[in-house]
Design an enzyme around this catalytic site. Sequence first.
Site, PDB file in Angstrom:
ATOM      1  N   TYR A   1      39.321  29.871  56.345  1.00 16.63           N
ATOM      2  CA  TYR A   1      39.460  29.816  54.885  1.00 16.63           C
ATOM      3  C   TYR A   1      38.076  29.863  54.245  1.00 16.63           C
ATOM      4  O   TYR A   1      37.828  30.605  53.304  1.00 16.63           O
ATOM      5  CB  TYR A   1      40.184  28.525  54.496  1.00 16.63           C
ATOM      6  CG  TYR A   1      40.551  28.457  53.038  1.00 16.63           C
ATOM      7  CD1 TYR A   1      41.797  28.904  52.601  1.00 16.63           C
ATOM      8  CD2 TYR A   1      39.670  27.943  52.086  1.00 16.63           C
ATOM      9  CE1 TYR A   1      42.157  28.844  51.273  1.00 16.63           C
ATOM     10  CE2 TYR A   1      40.019  27.881  50.744  1.00 16.63           C
ATOM     11  CZ  TYR A   1      41.262  28.331  50.341  1.00 16.63           C
ATOM     12  OH  TYR A   1      41.604  28.282  49.012  1.00 16.63           O
TER      13      TYR A   1
ATOM     14  N   PHE B   1      38.970  53.904  32.852  1.00 15.22           N
ATOM     15  CA  PHE B   1      39.932  54.012  33.935  1.00 15.22           C
ATOM     16  C   PHE B   1      41.110  53.136  33.508  1.00 15.22           C
ATOM     17  O   PHE B   1      40.911  52.123  32.832  1.00 15.22           O
ATOM     18  CB  PHE B   1      39.332  53.553  35.272  1.00 15.22           C
ATOM     19  CG  PHE B   1      40.301  53.735  36.402  1.00 15.22           C
ATOM     20  CD1 PHE B   1      40.611  54.998  36.853  1.00 15.22           C
ATOM     21  CD2 PHE B   1      40.953  52.654  36.973  1.00 15.22           C
ATOM     22  CE1 PHE B   1      41.560  55.190  37.851  1.00 15.22           C
ATOM     23  CE2 PHE B   1      41.898  52.835  37.980  1.00 15.22           C
ATOM     24  CZ  PHE B   1      42.196  54.108  38.424  1.00 15.22           C
ATOM     25  N   THR B   2      42.324  53.515  33.874  1.00 19.34           N
ATOM     26  CA  THR B   2      43.527  52.815  33.374  1.00 19.34           C
ATOM     27  C   THR B   2      43.408  51.297  33.492  1.00 19.34           C
ATOM     28  O   THR B   2      43.616  50.567  32.513  1.00 19.34           O
ATOM     29  CB  THR B   2      44.781  53.269  34.158  1.00 19.34           C
ATOM     30  OG1 THR B   2      44.494  53.201  35.551  1.00 19.34           O
ATOM     31  CG2 THR B   2      45.183  54.677  33.785  1.00 19.34           C
TER      32      THR B   2
ATOM     33  N   ASP C   1      30.875  50.864  37.927  1.00 22.00           N
ATOM     34  CA  ASP C   1      32.123  50.919  38.694  1.00 22.00           C
ATOM     35  C   ASP C   1      31.854  51.877  39.850  1.00 22.00           C
ATOM     36  O   ASP C   1      31.765  53.089  39.668  1.00 22.00           O
ATOM     37  CB  ASP C   1      33.274  51.415  37.816  1.00 22.00           C
ATOM     38  CG  ASP C   1      34.596  51.519  38.587  1.00 22.00           C
ATOM     39  OD1 ASP C   1      34.565  51.522  39.829  1.00 22.00           O
ATOM     40  OD2 ASP C   1      35.655  51.617  37.945  1.00 22.00           O
TER      41      ASP C   1
ATOM     42  N   LYS D   1      39.010  52.623  48.009  1.00 25.60           N
ATOM     43  CA  LYS D   1      38.366  53.945  48.008  1.00 25.60           C
ATOM     44  C   LYS D   1      37.027  53.846  48.730  1.00 25.60           C
ATOM     45  O   LYS D   1      36.888  54.331  49.838  1.00 25.60           O
ATOM     46  CB  LYS D   1      38.199  54.438  46.578  1.00 25.60           C
ATOM     47  CG  LYS D   1      39.541  54.712  45.936  1.00 25.60           C
ATOM     48  CD  LYS D   1      39.577  54.228  44.541  1.00 25.60           C
ATOM     49  CE  LYS D   1      40.996  54.294  43.986  1.00 25.60           C
ATOM     50  NZ  LYS D   1      41.043  53.757  42.637  1.00 25.60           N
TER      51      LYS D   1
HETATM   52  C1  LIG Z   1      41.016  52.887  41.753  1.00 28.65           C
HETATM   53  C2  LIG Z   1      39.982  52.565  40.788  1.00 28.65           C
HETATM   54  C3  LIG Z   1      39.897  51.294  40.223  1.00 28.65           C
HETATM   55  C4  LIG Z   1      40.908  50.208  40.530  1.00 28.65           C
HETATM   56  O1  LIG Z   1      40.916  49.867  41.879  1.00 28.65           O
HETATM   57  P1  LIG Z   1      42.221  49.282  42.621  1.00 28.65           P
HETATM   58  O2  LIG Z   1      41.706  48.866  43.947  1.00 28.65           O
HETATM   59  O3  LIG Z   1      43.244  50.368  42.680  1.00 28.65           O
HETATM   60  O4  LIG Z   1      42.699  48.130  41.805  1.00 28.65           O
HETATM   61  C5  LIG Z   1      38.888  51.067  39.313  1.00 28.65           C
HETATM   62  N1  LIG Z   1      38.013  52.035  38.989  1.00 28.65           N
HETATM   63  C6  LIG Z   1      38.067  53.259  39.509  1.00 28.65           C
HETATM   64  C7  LIG Z   1      37.051  54.290  39.118  1.00 28.65           C
HETATM   65  C8  LIG Z   1      39.043  53.576  40.428  1.00 28.65           C
HETATM   66  O5  LIG Z   1      39.088  54.827  40.944  1.00 28.65           O
END
Ligand SMILES: *Cc1c(COP(=O)(O)O)cnc(C)c1O
Length: 494
Positions: free
Chosen positions: A91, A144-145, A235, A278
């Site tokens: 942990y 980004f969404t 990011d 990613k």
């Molecule tokens: C996918 C992504 C995110 C969010 O990441 P998750 O692991 O899917 O929550 C944020 N910023 C960018 C540019 C992304 O491609």
Amino acid sequence: MCTPAYTLSKMKGNIKFYKGENIPLELHKPRIVQKLHLVPIERRLQALQEGGFNTFKLNTPDVFLDMLTDSGTNAMSDNQQAAMMHADDAYAGSQSFARMAKAVEDVLKKKYLLPVHQGRAAENVLSCAYIKKKGALIPMNYHFTTALAHITQYGGRIAELLYDEAYNIASSHPFKGNMNIEKLEEVIKETGAGNIPFIRMEASTNLIGGQPFSIANMRAVREIANRYGIRLVLDASLLGENAYLVIQREPEFASASMGDVIATMTGLADIVYFSARKLSSSRGGGICTNNLEIYREMEALIPLFEGFLTYGGMSVREIEAIAVGLYETLDESIICQSPQFISYLVNSLVANGVSMVTPPGVLGAHVDAMKLCEHIPQTQYPAGALAAAFYLISGIRGMERGTMSNQRDENGNETYADMELLRLAVPRRVFTLSQIKYVIDRMTWLYENRKMIGGLKFVYEPPVLRFFMGELEPVSDWPQKLVAKFKEDFGDSL
Ligand SMILES: *Cc1c(COP(=O)(O)O)cnc(C)c1O
């Protein structure tokens, strides 16, 4: 010992063929494979009906090539798999976390690491820590969404500051993800630096087609951030590919190593966060910085939202995979693969007449649904309709990136997307060349029959991130007609 169990390849990815054929070459071999299912078109139509014509709601037994996303769907290396076997399950004080922190320090050059369970969790923590005032503004190259959803959830606003060329679908500009420097300065003057908690730069700007920014541009953003005393947040979810394209496209870095380019980019940011779904081809995420004060400002939020500070909601196995995956990001012959396959896919479709986002970017190929479905009004979600139609005739699942992916404004009105795109993600080192050729073949057929595609309307529309779970139906019987035409042309072929 935290030394990676392999040596970095010096090999570059640009292999030429004797006869001049311009195709990408896989620089890896599959050692574990997963059987795919290509179900008949009648079943595909039924699956669409069951899933509300939303590709997010399809189940994998009905999907042949899954091009929905590159998030958590990338192939792991043998070294990542091996590392997962010696994970340290604790942990607190897990040595798996120590190995991840070391990799972050070696690759991203940041000393302090806050672990989170995925990229959007980093956005939640950042927004919670820094968006204190209602109406606080976050300037960014593009949203980004999930970044937008978290910023607005905490009462913040965003300003998207791309150059006009970024919205030009068919472009040859090498860096469409560049922040508009003049506008950035204007926005800061208008808003006041005190109302801007941070500037956000997104590597390989996802929603405009995976388009990179240049280091020259990021340096200019840094200079403005310094001048006004504003934090710069990177990011870095798609950092490896942005670095690869910098080497390809920015003359100053033509002979630089991936490591140098990555360090240059992260060195310009006060805070770096990433989705490890990613970056590092695993699952999880992190926020890192060299500034202890910044670290402290977010530290308490990790146990609150994620888990203890040495796992942050991740499994220790994934943490081990991230550590190795981060080192592998330094290997150009690994990182080049997805962009090269995307480039082949985009260029082949353009040659067949299909309007695509160019130049080819990262994470996937992006079909211009505004053009391909120009007969469908934006009120009927042309990109969503194209995603459904393409699945129907191919078994390939892509993702709508257009108006459906936008949220309604505070009055409940649609906010129409600047671009209506069907994204066909190319997860890292997953698909073979013949599979990519199948994508090209079926999209070309659909392009030639594009007038048969009709619109969609919502029958169930969730208020937040509606594209994930929303349900739609076609505005006419166009799917049945498309099935009939497919059978006419392909006979009993799936
Ligand atoms: C996918 C992504 C995110 C969010 O990441 P998750 O692991 O899917 O929550 C944020 N910023 C960018 C540019 C992304 O491609």
